[in-house]
Design a protein around this motif. Structure first.
Motif, PDB file in Angstrom:
ATOM      1  N   PHE A  48     -19.998   1.221  50.795  1.00  0.00           N
ATOM      2  CA  PHE A  48     -18.886   2.062  50.354  1.00  0.00           C
ATOM      3  C   PHE A  48     -17.981   1.286  49.401  1.00  0.00           C
ATOM      4  O   PHE A  48     -17.592   1.806  48.344  1.00  0.00           O
ATOM      5  N   ALA A  49     -17.654   0.050  49.748  1.00  0.00           N
ATOM      6  CA  ALA A  49     -16.779  -0.765  48.907  1.00  0.00           C
ATOM      7  C   ALA A  49     -17.434  -1.048  47.552  1.00  0.00           C
ATOM      8  O   ALA A  49     -16.775  -0.970  46.513  1.00  0.00           O
ATOM      9  N   GLU A  50     -18.721  -1.352  47.565  1.00  0.00           N
ATOM     10  CA  GLU A  50     -19.427  -1.632  46.312  1.00  0.00           C
ATOM     11  C   GLU A  50     -19.449  -0.397  45.409  1.00  0.00           C
ATOM     12  O   GLU A  50     -19.188  -0.492  44.215  1.00  0.00           O
ATOM     13  N   TYR A  51     -19.735   0.754  45.978  1.00  0.00           N
ATOM     14  CA  TYR A  51     -19.835   1.986  45.188  1.00  0.00           C
ATOM     15  C   TYR A  51     -18.480   2.409  44.623  1.00  0.00           C
ATOM     16  O   TYR A  51     -18.390   2.822  43.472  1.00  0.00           O
ATOM     17  N   THR A  52     -17.437   2.296  45.431  1.00  0.00           N
ATOM     18  CA  THR A  52     -16.119   2.760  44.991  1.00  0.00           C
ATOM     19  C   THR A  52     -15.335   1.706  44.221  1.00  0.00           C
ATOM     20  O   THR A  52     -14.329   2.029  43.590  1.00  0.00           O
ATOM     21  N   GLY A  53     -15.758   0.450  44.307  1.00  0.00           N
ATOM     22  CA  GLY A  53     -15.042  -0.620  43.616  1.00  0.00           C
ATOM     23  C   GLY A  53     -13.839  -1.126  44.379  1.00  0.00           C
ATOM     24  O   GLY A  53     -13.017  -1.869  43.841  1.00  0.00           O
ATOM     25  N   LEU A  54     -13.729  -0.721  45.642  1.00  0.00           N
ATOM     26  CA  LEU A  54     -12.624  -1.189  46.477  1.00  0.00           C
ATOM     27  C   LEU A  54     -12.960  -2.536  47.101  1.00  0.00           C
ATOM     28  O   LEU A  54     -14.128  -2.891  47.263  1.00  0.00           O
ATOM     29  N   ASN A  55     -11.924  -3.261  47.468  1.00  0.00           N
ATOM     30  CA  ASN A  55     -12.090  -4.535  48.164  1.00  0.00           C
ATOM     31  C   ASN A  55     -12.591  -4.264  49.582  1.00  0.00           C
ATOM     32  O   ASN A  55     -12.060  -3.396  50.271  1.00  0.00           O
ATOM     33  N   ILE A  56     -13.580  -5.019  50.038  1.00  0.00           N
ATOM     34  CA  ILE A  56     -14.144  -4.809  51.371  1.00  0.00           C
ATOM     35  C   ILE A  56     -13.100  -5.010  52.463  1.00  0.00           C
ATOM     36  O   ILE A  56     -13.111  -4.319  53.484  1.00  0.00           O
ATOM     37  N   GLU A  57     -12.175  -5.911  52.271  1.00  0.00           N
ATOM     38  CA  GLU A  57     -11.130  -6.150  53.271  1.00  0.00           C
ATOM     39  C   GLU A  57     -10.216  -4.930  53.402  1.00  0.00           C
ATOM     40  O   GLU A  57      -9.790  -4.581  54.497  1.00  0.00           O
ATOM     41  N   THR A  58      -9.931  -4.282  52.294  1.00  0.00           N
ATOM     42  CA  THR A  58      -9.115  -3.075  52.324  1.00  0.00           C
ATOM     43  C   THR A  58      -9.822  -1.972  53.097  1.00  0.00           C
ATOM     44  O   THR A  58      -9.213  -1.280  53.918  1.00  0.00           O
ATOM     45  N   VAL A  59     -11.104  -1.812  52.855  1.00  0.00           N
ATOM     46  CA  VAL A  59     -11.885  -0.782  53.560  1.00  0.00           C
ATOM     47  C   VAL A  59     -11.904  -1.072  55.056  1.00  0.00           C
ATOM     48  O   VAL A  59     -11.684  -0.173  55.871  1.00  0.00           O
ATOM     49  N   LYS A  60     -12.121  -2.330  55.435  1.00  0.00           N
ATOM     50  CA  LYS A  60     -12.195  -2.678  56.850  1.00  0.00           C
ATOM     51  C   LYS A  60     -10.852  -2.484  57.558  1.00  0.00           C
ATOM     52  O   LYS A  60     -10.829  -2.194  58.742  1.00  0.00           O
ATOM     53  N   GLU A  61      -9.753  -2.625  56.844  1.00  0.00           N
ATOM     54  CA  GLU A  61      -8.431  -2.386  57.434  1.00  0.00           C
ATOM     55  C   GLU A  61      -8.318  -0.934  57.924  1.00  0.00           C
ATOM     56  O   GLU A  61      -7.738  -0.673  58.964  1.00  0.00           O
ATOM     57  N   PHE A  62      -8.876  -0.014  57.157  1.00  0.00           N
ATOM     58  CA  PHE A  62      -8.822   1.404  57.531  1.00  0.00           C
ATOM     59  C   PHE A  62      -9.758   1.712  58.700  1.00  0.00           C
ATOM     60  O   PHE A  62      -9.553   2.678  59.404  1.00  0.00           O
ATOM     61  N   LEU A  63     -10.790   0.907  58.896  1.00  0.00           N
ATOM     62  CA  LEU A  63     -11.700   1.124  60.009  1.00  0.00           C
ATOM     63  C   LEU A  63     -11.095   0.650  61.328  1.00  0.00           C
ATOM     64  O   LEU A  63     -11.479   1.123  62.385  1.00  0.00           O
ATOM     65  N   ILE A  64     -10.155  -0.270  61.269  1.00  0.00           N
ATOM     66  CA  ILE A  64      -9.521  -0.796  62.476  1.00  0.00           C
ATOM     67  C   ILE A  64      -8.547   0.213  63.051  1.00  0.00           C
ATOM     68  O   ILE A  64      -8.524   0.465  64.241  1.00  0.00           O
ATOM     69  N   GLY A  65      -7.727   0.826  62.217  1.00  0.00           N
ATOM     70  CA  GLY A  65      -6.667   1.720  62.650  1.00  0.00           C
ATOM     71  C   GLY A  65      -7.076   2.995  63.151  1.00  0.00           C
ATOM     72  O   GLY A  65      -7.722   3.715  63.550  1.00  0.00           O
TER      73      GLY A  65
END
Length: 65
Positions: A48-65
């Motif tokens: 998801f991060a690779e496709y959207t160009g987002l930082n993987i750490e940012t994506v994982k932050e949303f998975l925690i909450g």
């Protein structure tokens, strides 16, 4: 608490992008097509991060909450 979840679901896309859950389903479909995956295969946070160009750490932050 650390999340061990690595799969992205439409609700996660909704939380990350602020778009609708329907958009999340569409985006995950496009990512599956891009990575040549079957409809029943999961999308990982890294894909998801690779496709959207987002930082993987940012994506994982949303998975925690």
């Amino acid at each position: 608490m650390k999340s061990d979840r690595v799969c992205i679901f439409p609700k996660d896309v909704q939380r990350i992008t602020g778009r609708s859950e329907r958009y999340g389903r569409l985006l995950l479909h496009q990512i599956r097509k891009h990575f040549d995956k079957e409809p029943h295969h999961f999308i990982t946070a890294e894909e998801f991060a690779e496709y959207t160009g987002l930082n993987i750490e940012t994506v994982k932050e949303f998975l925690i909450g």
